[in-house]
Design an enzyme around this catalytic site. Sequence first.
Site, mmCIF file in Angstrom:
data_model
loop_
_atom_site.group_PDB
_atom_site.id
_atom_site.type_symbol
_atom_site.label_atom_id
_atom_site.label_comp_id
_atom_site.label_asym_id
_atom_site.label_seq_id
_atom_site.Cartn_x
_atom_site.Cartn_y
_atom_site.Cartn_z
ATOM 1 N N SER A 168 0.445 -4.765 3.822
ATOM 2 C CA SER A 168 0.548 -5.593 5.021
ATOM 3 C C SER A 168 -0.797 -5.643 5.723
ATOM 4 C CB SER A 168 1.591 -4.999 5.984
ATOM 5 O OG SER A 168 1.544 -5.625 7.255
ATOM 6 N N TYR A 200 5.075 2.096 10.742
ATOM 7 C CA TYR A 200 4.965 1.048 9.725
ATOM 8 C C TYR A 200 3.533 0.963 9.207
ATOM 9 C CZ TYR A 200 5.112 -3.639 7.662
ATOM 10 O OH TYR A 200 5.009 -4.706 6.806
#
Length: 288
Positions: free
Chosen positions: A145, A158
Site C-alpha cells: 500500500s 495498517y
Amino acid sequence: MRLADKVVLITGAGSGLGRESSVLFASEGASVAVVDVDEQRAKETVALIEPSGGTALAVTADVSIEAEVATAVDAVIERFGRLDVMWANAGITVPGRGAVLLEDLTEAAWDEVVDTNLKGVFLSCKHAARVMKPRGTGTILCTSSAASLVAYPGMAAYMASKGGVNSLVKGLSMELGPFGIRINAICPTHGMSPNFFLGKGFPVVGKSYEEIAGPWDQSISPIPLKLKRPPTLRDNANVALFLASDDSAYMSGVCLPATDGGTLSKVAMEFPENWLDLALAAYAPRED
C-alpha cells in the site's frame, strides 16, 4: 495473451482489486484460483469468469491460518498440476478505519491486522515457494500500500503491516532468486475499492473510491496528474498484470507505487481533520 497457460492463485479475490484482477487475468489466458475468506464472494468472482470461456476455481481460505493456506495451494496443484503465480492480495483495514487512538487499540485488533496483512502474505509466500522451488520457476506478487511509504492518520497498525510486506518482499527476493522465483509488490495509492472500508458482508461495489464519489472533476482532484477520468480498479490490475507476466521477467524485490498519479512526489499528503467523515460521506453507496 500475456498469461497464456499460466496458473494463478489470488487471495482476497472475492471483491475489489482481487476480483477485478481475477477477471482480467482470466481474459489474458490464465487459469485462476479465486481464494477468499467469503465463500459466496469467491463463487461470484468465478461466475464472472466462466461465461466468457475462462477457467477458474473458487477456494475458501483464511490467509491468517497456515493450514488453510496450505490446503488452498494443494487444491490448485490437484486441479491444475502446478502454480505459476501466487498473488498475496488479501488485506484488511484497522478497527474504526483510522478513528481509534493508539491507546485504545487492543492487542486483539493489532493481531488481526498483522495476522491478515503480514502473516497472511508470509504464509502465501511460504506455500507458494514450497511448490515452485522443485520446478525452478515461479512468480509471487504481494499487495502492499502507499501507506507503507507515507503516513495515513490513525492507521499506524495498517502502515506497520504493509511496511513489513515491503521488507519481506525485498528479503525474499534474495532468498528465492536462486530458485528462479521472483517476488514483487504493488503499493496502490488511488483507484482502490471502498469495500476495503465498508467491512464484511457489504455488497461488492466493483468500482474505485473516485468513480463512485460523483462526477469526476480533474480540476479539483488532489491528484497532481490531471486526466479526464478517475483512477479505477483496472488501473491497478494492469500494473499487477505486468508484474505477474513475463513482461517483467527480470524484476524482483521491487515495491512499485501503482496509480500514485504523482501524489507521492509531494512533500506531504494533506488530510483535513474531518477526513474520515468526508471520505465515508463521499463514498457511501448511492441509490440512483
